[in-house]
Design a protein around this motif. Structure first.
Motif, PDB file in Angstrom:
ATOM      1  N   ALA A  17      44.375  40.971  47.119  1.00  0.00           N
ATOM      2  CA  ALA A  17      45.321  40.603  46.057  1.00  0.00           C
ATOM      3  C   ALA A  17      46.240  41.784  45.780  1.00  0.00           C
ATOM      4  CB  ALA A  17      44.574  40.198  44.794  1.00  0.00           C
ATOM      5  N   ALA A  18      47.380  41.489  45.172  1.00  0.00           N
ATOM      6  CA  ALA A  18      48.359  42.539  44.885  1.00  0.00           C
ATOM      7  C   ALA A  18      47.890  43.487  43.789  1.00  0.00           C
ATOM      8  CB  ALA A  18      49.695  41.919  44.497  1.00  0.00           C
ATOM      9  N   ASN A  19      47.179  42.950  42.804  1.00  0.00           N
ATOM     10  CA  ASN A  19      46.697  43.749  41.669  1.00  0.00           C
ATOM     11  C   ASN A  19      45.306  43.282  41.272  1.00  0.00           C
ATOM     12  OD1 ASN A  19      49.216  45.265  40.951  1.00  0.00           O
ATOM     13  ND2 ASN A  19      49.991  43.174  40.701  1.00  0.00           N
ATOM     14  N   PRO A  20      44.507  44.169  40.667  1.00  0.00           N
ATOM     15  CA  PRO A  20      43.199  43.729  40.170  1.00  0.00           C
ATOM     16  C   PRO A  20      43.379  42.572  39.183  1.00  0.00           C
ATOM     17  CG  PRO A  20      43.372  46.114  40.081  1.00  0.00           C
ATOM     18  CD  PRO A  20      44.744  45.590  40.419  1.00  0.00           C
ATOM     19  N   GLY A  21      42.551  41.556  39.317  1.00  0.00           N
ATOM     20  CA  GLY A  21      42.637  40.401  38.432  1.00  0.00           C
ATOM     21  C   GLY A  21      43.574  39.306  38.925  1.00  0.00           C
ATOM     22  N   ASP A  22      44.463  39.625  39.864  1.00  0.00           N
ATOM     23  CA  ASP A  22      45.348  38.608  40.442  1.00  0.00           C
ATOM     24  C   ASP A  22      44.562  37.745  41.420  1.00  0.00           C
ATOM     25  OD1 ASP A  22      47.471  39.700  39.072  1.00  0.00           O
ATOM     26  OD2 ASP A  22      48.530  40.434  40.858  1.00  0.00           O
ATOM     27  N   PRO A  23      44.994  36.498  41.615  1.00  0.00           N
ATOM     28  CA  PRO A  23      44.340  35.684  42.642  1.00  0.00           C
ATOM     29  C   PRO A  23      44.630  36.263  44.027  1.00  0.00           C
ATOM     30  CG  PRO A  23      46.253  34.542  41.738  1.00  0.00           C
ATOM     31  CD  PRO A  23      46.062  35.794  40.927  1.00  0.00           C
ATOM     32  N   PRO A  24      43.739  36.030  44.973  1.00  0.00           N
ATOM     33  CA  PRO A  24      43.985  36.550  46.329  1.00  0.00           C
ATOM     34  C   PRO A  24      45.207  35.886  46.953  1.00  0.00           C
ATOM     35  CG  PRO A  24      42.088  35.085  46.322  1.00  0.00           C
ATOM     36  CD  PRO A  24      42.507  35.259  44.886  1.00  0.00           C
ATOM     37  N   PHE A  25      45.835  36.610  47.877  1.00  0.00           N
ATOM     38  CA  PHE A  25      46.966  36.042  48.608  1.00  0.00           C
ATOM     39  C   PHE A  25      46.527  34.759  49.311  1.00  0.00           C
ATOM     40  CE2 PHE A  25      48.088  40.617  48.617  1.00  0.00           C
ATOM     41  CZ  PHE A  25      49.313  40.533  47.988  1.00  0.00           C
ATOM     42  N   LYS A  26      45.402  34.817  49.992  1.00  0.00           N
ATOM     43  CA  LYS A  26      44.850  33.672  50.721  1.00  0.00           C
ATOM     44  C   LYS A  26      43.334  33.688  50.581  1.00  0.00           C
ATOM     45  CE  LYS A  26      48.650  32.033  52.425  1.00  0.00           C
ATOM     46  NZ  LYS A  26      49.156  30.717  52.068  1.00  0.00           N
ATOM     47  N   ALA A  27      42.748  32.497  50.575  1.00  0.00           N
ATOM     48  CA  ALA A  27      41.299  32.352  50.532  1.00  0.00           C
ATOM     49  C   ALA A  27      40.858  31.582  51.769  1.00  0.00           C
ATOM     50  CB  ALA A  27      40.872  31.608  49.269  1.00  0.00           C
ATOM     51  N   GLU A  28      39.580  31.652  52.078  1.00  0.00           N
ATOM     52  CA  GLU A  28      39.050  30.908  53.215  1.00  0.00           C
ATOM     53  C   GLU A  28      39.309  29.425  53.009  1.00  0.00           C
ATOM     54  OE1 GLU A  28      35.141  32.496  52.991  1.00  0.00           O
ATOM     55  OE2 GLU A  28      35.637  34.202  54.271  1.00  0.00           O
ATOM     56  N   GLY A  29      39.819  28.777  54.048  1.00  0.00           N
ATOM     57  CA  GLY A  29      40.163  27.361  53.987  1.00  0.00           C
ATOM     58  C   GLY A  29      41.624  27.098  53.658  1.00  0.00           C
ATOM     59  N   PRO A  74      38.425  43.944  63.046  1.00  0.00           N
ATOM     60  CA  PRO A  74      38.706  42.556  62.675  1.00  0.00           C
ATOM     61  C   PRO A  74      38.881  42.399  61.168  1.00  0.00           C
ATOM     62  CG  PRO A  74      36.861  42.667  64.204  1.00  0.00           C
ATOM     63  CD  PRO A  74      37.158  44.082  63.780  1.00  0.00           C
ATOM     64  N   LEU A  75      39.949  41.683  60.761  1.00  0.00           N
ATOM     65  CA  LEU A  75      40.201  41.410  59.354  1.00  0.00           C
ATOM     66  C   LEU A  75      39.829  39.983  58.979  1.00  0.00           C
ATOM     67  CD1 LEU A  75      43.688  43.050  58.691  1.00  0.00           C
ATOM     68  CD2 LEU A  75      41.447  43.922  58.069  1.00  0.00           C
ATOM     69  N   TYR A  76      40.368  39.022  59.747  1.00  0.00           N
ATOM     70  CA  TYR A  76      40.118  37.615  59.418  1.00  0.00           C
ATOM     71  C   TYR A  76      40.278  36.746  60.653  1.00  0.00           C
ATOM     72  CZ  TYR A  76      45.246  37.022  59.223  1.00  0.00           C
ATOM     73  OH  TYR A  76      46.587  36.973  59.522  1.00  0.00           O
ATOM     74  N   ASP A  77      39.749  35.514  60.561  1.00  0.00           N
ATOM     75  CA  ASP A  77      39.876  34.524  61.623  1.00  0.00           C
ATOM     76  C   ASP A  77      40.835  33.436  61.156  1.00  0.00           C
ATOM     77  OD1 ASP A  77      37.991  35.787  63.245  1.00  0.00           O
ATOM     78  OD2 ASP A  77      36.332  34.572  62.478  1.00  0.00           O
ATOM     79  N   ILE A  78      41.707  33.015  62.066  1.00  0.00           N
ATOM     80  CA  ILE A  78      42.621  31.904  61.782  1.00  0.00           C
ATOM     81  C   ILE A  78      42.446  30.857  62.876  1.00  0.00           C
ATOM     82  CG2 ILE A  78      44.570  32.967  62.985  1.00  0.00           C
ATOM     83  CD1 ILE A  78      46.356  31.722  60.755  1.00  0.00           C
ATOM     84  N   GLU A  79      42.410  29.610  62.452  1.00  0.00           N
ATOM     85  CA  GLU A  79      42.321  28.500  63.399  1.00  0.00           C
ATOM     86  C   GLU A  79      43.726  27.909  63.519  1.00  0.00           C
ATOM     87  OE1 GLU A  79      39.214  24.920  64.246  1.00  0.00           O
ATOM     88  OE2 GLU A  79      39.758  25.294  62.174  1.00  0.00           O
ATOM     89  N   ALA A  80      44.260  27.983  64.721  1.00  0.00           N
ATOM     90  CA  ALA A  80      45.637  27.527  64.937  1.00  0.00           C
ATOM     91  C   ALA A  80      45.679  26.322  65.861  1.00  0.00           C
ATOM     92  CB  ALA A  80      46.474  28.653  65.533  1.00  0.00           C
TER      93      ALA A  80
END
Length: 80
Positions: A17-29, A74-80
């Motif tokens: 997230a950009a700042n503490p307490g902010d929602p994450p940019f992206k979540a799983e799913g 590795p940071l994250y997995d993306i299904e394309a």
């Protein structure tokens, strides 16, 4: 659909997230479009966005918020 692992471009601290307490940019799913910010990597108070280079669905993070990462890790997995 193919699963692809995205790696850290630089070493630093990964933030979901950009700042503490902010929602994450992206979540799983979440759907991810080309150009979406997935996270930030901070090095010496300089924040570099981790930008999606392809569209798909974010399936899993390999690192947690505020985890130290190394370039190529590795940071994250993306299904394309």
């Amino acid at each position: 659909m193919a699963l692809k692992t995205i790696h850290a471009p630089i070493p630093g601290t990964f933030y979901r997230a950009a700042n503490p307490g902010d929602p994450p940019f992206k979540a799983e799913g979440d759907a991810v479009a080309v150009g979406d910010t997935v996270g930030l990597i901070e090095v010496m108070k300089t924040f570099t966005p981790v930008i999606a280079e392809e569209a798909g669905t974010l399936r899993a993070f390999h690192v947690g918020n505020e985890d130290a990462v190394m370039a190529g890790q590795p940071l994250y997995d993306i299904e394309a």
